[in-house]
Motif scaffolding. Structure first.
Motif, PDB file in Angstrom:
ATOM      1  N   VAL A 587       0.850  -1.192   0.000  1.00 19.45           N
ATOM      2  CA  VAL A 587       0.000   0.000   0.000  1.00 19.45           C
ATOM      3  C   VAL A 587       0.880   1.234   0.000  1.00 19.45           C
ATOM      4  O   VAL A 587       1.886   1.300   0.709  1.00 19.45           O
ATOM      5  CB  VAL A 587      -0.912   0.004   1.258  1.00 19.45           C
ATOM      6  N   GLU A 588       0.470   2.222  -0.800  1.00 24.46           N
ATOM      7  CA  GLU A 588       1.112   3.536  -0.752  1.00 24.46           C
ATOM      8  C   GLU A 588       0.037   4.561  -0.446  1.00 24.46           C
ATOM      9  O   GLU A 588      -0.975   4.648  -1.140  1.00 24.46           O
ATOM     10  CB  GLU A 588       1.790   3.858  -2.084  1.00 24.46           C
ATOM     11  N   GLU A 589       0.223   5.323   0.637  1.00 19.37           N
ATOM     12  CA  GLU A 589      -0.799   6.295   1.012  1.00 19.37           C
ATOM     13  C   GLU A 589      -0.162   7.480   1.724  1.00 19.37           C
ATOM     14  O   GLU A 589       0.935   7.377   2.296  1.00 19.37           O
ATOM     15  CB  GLU A 589      -1.868   5.665   1.894  1.00 19.37           C
ATOM     16  N   ASP A 590      -0.865   8.596   1.662  1.00 19.45           N
ATOM     17  CA  ASP A 590      -0.460   9.794   2.390  1.00 19.45           C
ATOM     18  C   ASP A 590      -1.028   9.714   3.793  1.00 19.45           C
ATOM     19  O   ASP A 590      -2.216   9.403   3.992  1.00 19.45           O
ATOM     20  CB  ASP A 590      -0.979  11.045   1.689  1.00 19.45           C
ATOM     21  N   ARG A 591      -0.180  10.005   4.771  1.00 15.41           N
ATOM     22  CA  ARG A 591      -0.614   9.914   6.156  1.00 15.41           C
ATOM     23  C   ARG A 591      -0.189  11.160   6.917  1.00 15.41           C
ATOM     24  O   ARG A 591       0.905  11.686   6.714  1.00 15.41           O
ATOM     25  CB  ARG A 591      -0.029   8.685   6.849  1.00 15.41           C
ATOM     26  N   VAL A 592      -1.081  11.610   7.755  1.00 17.12           N
ATOM     27  CA  VAL A 592      -0.748  12.651   8.720  1.00 17.12           C
ATOM     28  C   VAL A 592      -0.712  11.958  10.069  1.00 17.12           C
ATOM     29  O   VAL A 592      -1.723  11.425  10.533  1.00 17.12           O
ATOM     30  CB  VAL A 592      -1.788  13.781   8.697  1.00 17.12           C
ATOM     31  N   ILE A 593       0.457  11.906  10.688  1.00 13.07           N
ATOM     32  CA  ILE A 593       0.643  11.081  11.882  1.00 13.07           C
ATOM     33  C   ILE A 593       1.167  11.921  13.037  1.00 13.07           C
ATOM     34  O   ILE A 593       1.710  13.022  12.847  1.00 13.07           O
ATOM     35  CB  ILE A 593       1.626   9.918  11.606  1.00 13.07           C
ATOM     36  N   ALA A 625      -7.957  17.436   6.207  1.00  9.75           N
ATOM     37  CA  ALA A 625      -8.952  16.518   6.791  1.00  9.75           C
ATOM     38  C   ALA A 625      -8.295  15.377   7.558  1.00  9.75           C
ATOM     39  O   ALA A 625      -8.947  14.729   8.376  1.00  9.75           O
ATOM     40  CB  ALA A 625      -9.849  15.960   5.689  1.00  9.75           C
ATOM     41  N   ARG A 626      -7.012  15.126   7.281  1.00 12.24           N
ATOM     42  CA  ARG A 626      -6.328  14.015   7.936  1.00 12.24           C
ATOM     43  C   ARG A 626      -5.759  14.386   9.308  1.00 12.24           C
ATOM     44  O   ARG A 626      -5.298  13.509  10.039  1.00 12.24           O
ATOM     45  CB  ARG A 626      -5.197  13.491   7.053  1.00 12.24           C
ATOM     46  N   ALA A 628      -7.246  15.365  12.000  1.00  9.89           N
ATOM     47  CA  ALA A 628      -8.027  14.836  13.127  1.00  9.89           C
ATOM     48  C   ALA A 628      -7.591  13.423  13.479  1.00  9.89           C
ATOM     49  O   ALA A 628      -7.498  13.058  14.659  1.00  9.89           O
ATOM     50  CB  ALA A 628      -9.522  14.882  12.803  1.00  9.89           C
ATOM     51  N   ASP A 629      -7.298  12.605  12.446  1.00 11.61           N
ATOM     52  CA  ASP A 629      -6.828  11.234  12.712  1.00 11.61           C
ATOM     53  C   ASP A 629      -5.520  11.260  13.495  1.00 11.61           C
ATOM     54  O   ASP A 629      -5.315  10.460  14.421  1.00 11.61           O
ATOM     55  CB  ASP A 629      -6.629  10.483  11.394  1.00 11.61           C
ATOM     56  N   ALA A 630      -4.623  12.153  13.096  1.00  8.94           N
ATOM     57  CA  ALA A 630      -3.332  12.225  13.771  1.00  8.94           C
ATOM     58  C   ALA A 630      -3.493  12.693  15.215  1.00  8.94           C
ATOM     59  O   ALA A 630      -2.811  12.203  16.121  1.00  8.94           O
ATOM     60  CB  ALA A 630      -2.407  13.177  13.013  1.00  8.94           C
ATOM     61  N   LEU A 631      -4.398  13.631  15.439  1.00 11.06           N
ATOM     62  CA  LEU A 631      -4.611  14.120  16.802  1.00 11.06           C
ATOM     63  C   LEU A 631      -5.255  13.042  17.677  1.00 11.06           C
ATOM     64  O   LEU A 631      -4.943  12.934  18.863  1.00 11.06           O
ATOM     65  CB  LEU A 631      -5.469  15.378  16.769  1.00 11.06           C
ATOM     66  N   VAL A 632      -6.140  12.264  17.092  1.00  3.45           N
ATOM     67  CA  VAL A 632      -6.714  11.139  17.832  1.00  3.45           C
ATOM     68  C   VAL A 632      -5.607  10.150  18.200  1.00  3.45           C
ATOM     69  O   VAL A 632      -5.557   9.633  19.325  1.00  3.45           O
ATOM     70  CB  VAL A 632      -7.821  10.443  16.998  1.00  3.45           C
ATOM     71  N   ASP A 633      -4.706   9.901  17.269  1.00  2.69           N
ATOM     72  CA  ASP A 633      -3.586   9.010  17.535  1.00  2.69           C
ATOM     73  C   ASP A 633      -2.703   9.568  18.646  1.00  2.69           C
ATOM     74  O   ASP A 633      -2.168   8.815  19.472  1.00  2.69           O
ATOM     75  CB  ASP A 633      -2.787   8.782  16.261  1.00  2.69           C
ATOM     76  N   ALA A 634      -2.545  10.885  18.675  1.00  2.32           N
ATOM     77  CA  ALA A 634      -1.760  11.516  19.730  1.00  2.32           C
ATOM     78  C   ALA A 634      -2.376  11.238  21.093  1.00  2.32           C
ATOM     79  O   ALA A 634      -1.669  10.894  22.053  1.00  2.32           O
ATOM     80  CB  ALA A 634      -1.686  13.021  19.489  1.00  2.32           C
ATOM     81  N   LYS A 685     -12.984  12.536  17.738  1.00  2.00           N
ATOM     82  CA  LYS A 685     -12.561  12.950  16.402  1.00  2.00           C
ATOM     83  C   LYS A 685     -13.422  14.070  15.811  1.00  2.00           C
ATOM     84  O   LYS A 685     -12.873  15.026  15.236  1.00  2.00           O
ATOM     85  CB  LYS A 685     -12.533  11.734  15.474  1.00  2.00           C
ATOM     86  N   PRO A 686     -14.769  14.039  15.928  1.00  3.17           N
ATOM     87  CA  PRO A 686     -15.561  15.157  15.370  1.00  3.17           C
ATOM     88  C   PRO A 686     -15.190  16.508  15.973  1.00  3.17           C
ATOM     89  O   PRO A 686     -15.216  17.530  15.282  1.00  3.17           O
ATOM     90  CB  PRO A 686     -17.007  14.767  15.729  1.00  3.17           C
ATOM     91  N   ALA A 687     -14.809  16.519  17.258  1.00  2.00           N
ATOM     92  CA  ALA A 687     -14.457  17.789  17.898  1.00  2.00           C
ATOM     93  C   ALA A 687     -13.104  18.309  17.434  1.00  2.00           C
ATOM     94  O   ALA A 687     -12.798  19.501  17.602  1.00  2.00           O
ATOM     95  CB  ALA A 687     -14.453  17.612  19.413  1.00  2.00           C
ATOM     96  N   LEU A 688     -12.276  17.434  16.850  1.00  2.00           N
ATOM     97  CA  LEU A 688     -10.940  17.832  16.397  1.00  2.00           C
ATOM     98  C   LEU A 688     -10.923  18.241  14.929  1.00  2.00           C
ATOM     99  O   LEU A 688      -9.882  18.628  14.405  1.00  2.00           O
ATOM    100  CB  LEU A 688      -9.961  16.672  16.605  1.00  2.00           C
ATOM    101  N   ALA A 689     -12.057  18.145  14.267  1.00  2.00           N
ATOM    102  CA  ALA A 689     -12.123  18.496  12.840  1.00  2.00           C
ATOM    103  C   ALA A 689     -11.679  19.944  12.629  1.00  2.00           C
ATOM    104  O   ALA A 689     -12.125  20.857  13.316  1.00  2.00           O
ATOM    105  CB  ALA A 689     -13.540  18.297  12.327  1.00  2.00           C
ATOM    106  N   GLY A 690     -10.770  20.139  11.675  1.00  2.55           N
ATOM    107  CA  GLY A 690     -10.281  21.472  11.348  1.00  2.55           C
ATOM    108  C   GLY A 690      -9.153  21.960  12.228  1.00  2.55           C
ATOM    109  O   GLY A 690      -8.606  23.036  11.976  1.00  2.55           O
ATOM    110  N   LYS A 691      -8.782  21.221  13.245  1.00  2.00           N
ATOM    111  CA  LYS A 691      -7.713  21.646  14.154  1.00  2.00           C
ATOM    112  C   LYS A 691      -6.396  21.004  13.715  1.00  2.00           C
ATOM    113  O   LYS A 691      -6.365  19.867  13.257  1.00  2.00           O
ATOM    114  CB  LYS A 691      -8.054  21.268  15.591  1.00  2.00           C
ATOM    115  N   THR A 692      -5.329  21.743  13.912  1.00  2.00           N
ATOM    116  CA  THR A 692      -4.009  21.241  13.531  1.00  2.00           C
ATOM    117  C   THR A 692      -3.115  21.017  14.747  1.00  2.00           C
ATOM    118  O   THR A 692      -1.996  20.553  14.604  1.00  2.00           O
ATOM    119  CB  THR A 692      -3.316  22.225  12.573  1.00  2.00           C
TER     120      THR A 692
END
Length: 829
Positions: A587-593, A625-626, A628-634, A685-692
Motif C-alpha cells: 500500500v502507498e498512502e499519504d498519512r498525517v501522523i 482533513a487528515r 483529526a486522525d493524527a490528533l486522535v492518535d496523539a 474525532k468530530p471535535a478535532l475536525a479542522g484543528k491542527t
C-alpha cells in the motif's frame, strides 16, 4: 461364522427399538462391552435403515483399521466388502460396502461434500468421550443435517466415560447403558526411587511384573519417542528370547499393527509398548498386566507456532480407569501406575475445542455457511475471532464468507496455513519443495538438541538423508518419517517431480511466507537483530542466530514476549518475491501522523507491506482533513490527560460513573479511561475536525464532545440524581464532591445543618452523602454518614469543646429545633 458373545449383545434389541422410535441415541458402554464392533452390524437389517450405509467414526487410524478388520472377520469376509474403512491417505471400500469406519476428518469432508448424506442411514460416533475437535464438529454438522435435510438420519453417540446424562439432555435423546466385560484388577502405585529416570523405573516395574504375574504386558507411554527409549532399555535388560517387545502407535505400518493385535504365534510373552491408541477400541489378546506412565500426548494450542501441537500431559482419572481395565479383559489382572499415589488427576478429559487452535474449524464453519451450529461445548469466541482474522490474511475468507481459494484450502484436509503454502507455487519443483516444508513443519524437530533457528539446516538434513547421508545432529528415524510424509503429500497433490537436491535458503522463505503472512518480518534499520512483523509487533534474533544479517525473514515460530518476541525458527525471503506474490498487500498512502518524539504532527507519504513501513517521504501539502486522525492518535499515545479537562467536566464524568454503578437501569455509557480510549474516533474525532494542534481543543469543546452521546433528557436526569450542589437547612447551596471508589462528600459547617434529623441522600434516596462537618473556621470536626447518631452521641462533646473557642457562633443545647445559619451571631447578642 458364529460371533462370540459380548456384554452388549443383550442390549442390541433395545438399541434397535430405541432408534426405530427416536432418531438419536446415547449409548454408554465401558471398554470391552463390544459396542464398537457389535452395534454397527446390528443396524444393517433395521427397517428404518432401508439398505443404506452406516458410517462409524473412530478417533484413531489404528482403531479404525482394527474395528473394520474384526467386523469383516466375523462375517467371514475381507475388509472392503460389507465392512470397509477410510483414513487419511488410505481407503478400503467398495460398491458393496455398507459399514464404513472412518476417521473424524473424513466424516467432515463427506458431510461438506454431500450435505444430504445420500445413501447413508446412520452415523455412529464411537469413543465420543475423547472429545476430539473433529468429533465435536462432525456431531454439530450431523445435527444440522438431521434438523434441516434428513429427519430420517439416525445418530448414535457411544461413549465409555462421558457424562451421559449431560449428553442425552443436549441431544434430547434416550440413553442406554451396557455392562462391561471385565475381571478384578489389582491397582498398585510402583514408586520411583530418588532421582531415578523414568526409564529405570519402568525397567524395574517390567522385571517385577514378568516375575510375579502371568500373561502379556501392556505399557502405556505418551509417544513414539518414549516407546523407542523404552524399547532400547528393555531390550538391553531383558533380551528378546523369552519375551517379545512390540511397539503400537498410529504411524506403524499396517502389517506391524496387525501383528500386535494378533496372539503371539510362538507362545512367547509379549510386552506391548503403546500410546493411548490402546486405551479404547483396540483389544490386545493375552494382556494380564498394564503398566501406566500416566502420560499422554494431547493437542494444545502453541502460540509460538500458531498451530496446535502435541504436548505431554497427565491423563485424566477416566483415562487411568480405562487403561487399568485393559488388564482385566480375559482374567484377573494387575495394573501398576508409575506416578505417586498422592498425585490427583483431573476427573475427565477436557474438550479439545477449549485448548487447540481453531483456524481449521473456522474454515469448516465458513464453508458450511452456518455460524450457529449446536456444539456440546461452543468454541471460545476469542479463539474463533483470531482464527477468522488469520483466514482473512490467507485469503480464505472475505469478511465472514469463504472464498474460492478457501474451498481449495479446505479440500486439502490440513491446517489452512500449510494448505495455503502447498497451493501457492506454480513451478513443479517448488511444489515438491512445499511438500517437504509441510512435512517438516508438521513433524517433530529432526535436529536433536539443536537450537539452530533456521529452516535451511533442517531441510538440508532431509536432503542429505535422501542422498544416503545423515548429519550427526539429526535423527534418522525423524527424517525417515518426514520423508514419508512428504511423499504422501506429493502423491496427494499429484506431483511427479521429485524435490530438489539443493535450494537457496530464501527459496524456503519464499514458500513459507504463504503459510505465515502475519509473521513476515523486516530488519530494523537501526538494530540488525530486531525485526518488525507484518502484524505490527516486533521480534528479535538469538545472539548466535544463523539468520543474522538477513534483511527479510518469515518466522514460523515465535516466543511471544511482552516487548519483542523471540524468533525461534525462520527462513530468509526475497523481497521481490514478496512484492510479486502479495501485490494487494503493498500500500502507498499519504498519512498525517503524530510524531511522539517531536510531540507534533508529521505529514508523510508511506509505502507499506501490511504494517511494515518500507519507505517514508515527507509531504509538503497534507490534506487538512487528515489532521483529526493524527490528533486522535496523539491522544491514544499520550493518554486522556493530554486533553483539557476542567474540574467541572472531571466531576461530571465521575457523576456519570457513580450513577452507572448506583442505577444501572439508566443505561448510561461507560466513560472510563479504557472505554473512552477505545472509542476516540466516535466521540473525540468530530471535535478535532479542522484543528491542527491538540491544544487548539478548548475545555468547553471537550465537554460537549463527551456529552454528545447522551440525550438532553438523560443529561437532566444526571443533574437531578447526582447534583453538583445540594441546599442545606441554612438555605445555602453547598457543592458535592464525587470521588472514585468513595461515597460522595458534602463538606458543610455544622451550624448550617441545625434542625436536620437525617443524613441527606441522592440518587433517588439510594445513596447517603458522607458529611464532613466543619467548624466555623472551616476545619473538620467530624466525618459521618449518620447525622442522627452524631446529634445524639457526639454533638454534646463537640459543643462543650467548641463553644468557648467560637463564642460568636450558636451552640444550642437542642440542635434538633435550632435554626440553621451560616452566619455568626450579631454583635451584642
Amino acid at each position: 461364522m458364529n460371533s462370540p458373545a459380548f456384554p452388549i449383545d443383550p442390549l442390541l434389541p433395545d438399541i434397535l427399538r430405541s432408534l426405530a422410535a427416536h432418531p438419536r441415541l446415547v449409548l454408554e458402554a465401558p471398554p470391552g462391552a463390544g459396542k464398537t464392533t457389535r452395534v454397527p452390524p446390528a443396524l444393517l437389517d433395521a427397517p428404518w435403515l432401508g439398505g443404506r450405509r452406516v458410517l462409524m467414526l473412530e478417533p484413531r487410524r489404528v482403531a479404525a483399521r482394527a474395528a473394520a478388520g474384526f467386523m469383516a472377520k466375523q462375517r467371514g469376509e475381507a475388509v472392503g466388502e460389507t465392512v470397509g474403512y477410510r483414513i487419511r491417505f488410505e481407503s478400503k471400500v467398495s460398491a458393496a460396502t455398507r459399514i464404513e469406519v472412518v476417521t473424524e476428518g473424513i466424516l467432515t469432508r463427506m458431510i461438506q461434500d454431500d450435505p444430504t448424506l445420500d445413501g447413508v442411514g446412520a452415523l455412529v460416533f464411537d469413543e465420543f468421550h475423547e472429545r476430539h475437535l473433529s468429533a465435536d464438529l462432525g456431531l454439530a454438522l450431523a445435527l444440522d443435517v438431521q434438523a434441516q435435510l434428513r429427519e430420517d438420519l439416525r445418530i448414535v453417540v457411544m461413549s465409555a466415560t462421558l457424562d451421559g446424562d449431560r449428553l442425552a439432555r443436549f441431544l434430547d435423546a434416550p440413553r442406554l447403558s451396557s455392562e462391561g466385560r471385565g475381571h478384578p484388577v489389582t491397582l498398585t502405585h510402583f514408586p520411583a526411587r530418588r532421582d531415578e529416570p523414568w526409564q529405570a523405573q519402568l525397567r524395574r516395574c517390567v522385571e517385577h511384573a514378568l516375575a510375579a504375574h502371568p500373561g502379556d504386558l501392556l505399557v502405556f507411554l505418551p509417544g513414539q519417542r518414549e516407546i523407542a527409549q523404552a524399547h532400547k532399555v528393555l531390550a538391553g535388560a531383558l533380551g528378546e528370547d523369552r519375551q517379545e517387545l512390540l511397539p503400537l502407535h498410529g504411524d506403524l505400518p499396517v502389517e506391524e499393527q496387525t501383528r500386535v493385535l494378533q496372539p503371539a504365534p510362538d507362545g512367547r510373552r509379549r510386552i506391548v509398548l503403546a500410546t493411548n491408541v490402546a486405551e479404547s477400541s483396540v483389544t490386545l489378546p493375552g494382556v494380564r498386566v498394564v503398566i501406566d506412565s500416566g502420560l499422554a500426548r494431547e493437542p494444545r494450542y502453541d502460540p509460538n507456532s500458531g498451530f496446535s501441537r502435541l504436548e505431554t500431559v497427565a491423563i485424566s482419572q477416566a483415562s487411568a480407569d480405562q487403561r487399568a481395565g485393559r488388564a482385566g479383559r480375559v482374567a484377573e489382572g494387575w495394573c501398576y501406575r508409575l506416578w505417586p499415589e498422592s498425585q490427583r488427576l483431573e476427573p475427565a478429559r477436557r474438550a479439545e475445542i477449549h485448548q487447540v487452535e481453531l483456524a481449521a474449524l473456522a474454515l469448516e464453519l465458513a464453508a458450511w455457511g452456518e455460524a450457529d451450529l449446536r456444539f456440546l461445548d461452543p468454541p471460545p469466541p476469542g479463539a474463533l475471532a483470531s482464527a477468522r482474522e488469520l483466514l482473512q490474511r490467507l485469503g480464505a475468507l472475505d469478511g465472514s464468507a469463504i472464498t474460492a481459494f478457501g474451498r481449495r484450502l479446505l479440500a486439502l484436509g490440513t491446517h489452512p496455513r500449510l494448505a495455503a503454502m502447498l497451493l501457492a507455487p506454480e513451478d513443479a519443483a517448488e511444489r515438491a519443495l512445499a511438500c517437504d516444508l509441510a512435512a517438516l513443519v508438521e513433524a517433530r524437530d529432526p535436529l536433536r538438541g539443536s537450537r539452530r533457528d533456521d529452516w535451511a539446516a533442517r531441510w538440508q538434513a532431509l536432503a542429505a538423508y535422501r542422498a544416503g547421508r545423515v548429519p550427526a545432529e539429526a535423527s534418522r528415524a525423524a527424517l525417515a518419517a518426514i520423508d514419508q510424509a512428504a511423499k504422501q503429500w506429493r502423491r496427494r497433490l499429484r506431483i511427479d517431480t521429485p524435490p530438489p537436491a539443493d535450494a537457496p535458503a530464501h527459496r524456503l522463505g519464499d514458500l513459507l511466507l504463504h503459510a505465515f503472512p502475519d509473521r513476515i518480518a523486516r530488519q530494523h534499520p537501526a538494530d540488525p537483530r530486531r525485526y518488525q512483523l507484518a502484524n505490527g509487533r516486533s521480534a528479535r534474533l538469538f545472539d548466535d542466530s544463523a539468520l543474522y544479517g538477513e534483511p527479510w525473514l518469515v518466522a514460523s515460530e515465535l516466543r511471544l514476549e511482552e516487548r519483542d518476541s523471540l524468533i525461534l525458527r525462520a527462513a530468509p525471503l526475497d523481497q521481490a518475491r514478496l512484492e510479486r506474490d502479495f501485490p494487494n498487500r503493498l500500500v502507498e498512502e499519504d498519512r498525517v501522523i503524530w510524531d511522539a518524539q517531536r510531540r507534533g504532527i508529521a505529514a508523510v507519504r508511506e509505502r507499506r507491506f501490511d504494517r511494515i513501513v518500507l519507505e517514508t517521504k515527507p509531504l509538503a501539502r497534507p490534506d487538512p482533513a487528515r489532521y483529526a486522525d493524527a490528533l486522535v492518535d496523539a491522544v491514544r499515545q499520550l493518554g486522556l490527560d493530554a486533553l483539557p479537562w476542567s474540574d467541572s467536566l472531571a466531576q461530571w464524568r465521575e457523576r456519570v460513573r457513580c450513577l452507572r454503578e448506583w442505577l444501572p437501569e439508566l443505561g448510561l455509557p461507560d466513560l472510563g479511561d479504557e472505554a473512552l480510549l477505545a472509542t476516540l474516533e466516535d466521540w473525540l474525532k468530530p471535535a478535532l475536525a479542522g484543528k491542527t494542534r491538540l491544544d487548539a481543543l478548548g475545555a468547553d469543546e471537550l465537554a460537549e464532545a463527551l456529552k454528545a452521546g447522551i440525550d438532553w433528557h438523560l443529561r437532566q436526569r444526571i443533574d437531578q440524581l447526582a447534583p453538583v450542589r445540594i441546599t442545606v437547612p441554612s438555605g445555602m447551596a453547598r457543592p458535592i464532591e464525587y470521588r472514585h471508589g468513595e461515597a460522595p462528600v458534602l463538606a458543610v459547617k455544622l451550624q448550617e445543618l441545625f434542625g436536620l434529623a437525617d443524613t441527606p441522600r441522592i440518587a433517588d434516596g439510594r445513596v447517603p452523602l458522607t458529611l464532613h462537618l466543619l467548624s466555623p473556621a472551616g476545619r473538620p470536626l467530624q466525618v459521618t454518614r449518620d447525622l442522627k447518631g452524631f446529634w445524639e452521641r457526639t454533638y454534646p462533646e463537640v459543643k462543650k469543646e467548641m463553644k468557648g473557642r467560637y463564642p460568636r457562633h450558636p451552640w444550642p443545647d437542642d440542635p434538633w429545633t435550632a435554626t440553621a445559619t451560616h452566619r455568626a451571631k450579631p454583635r451584642g447578642t
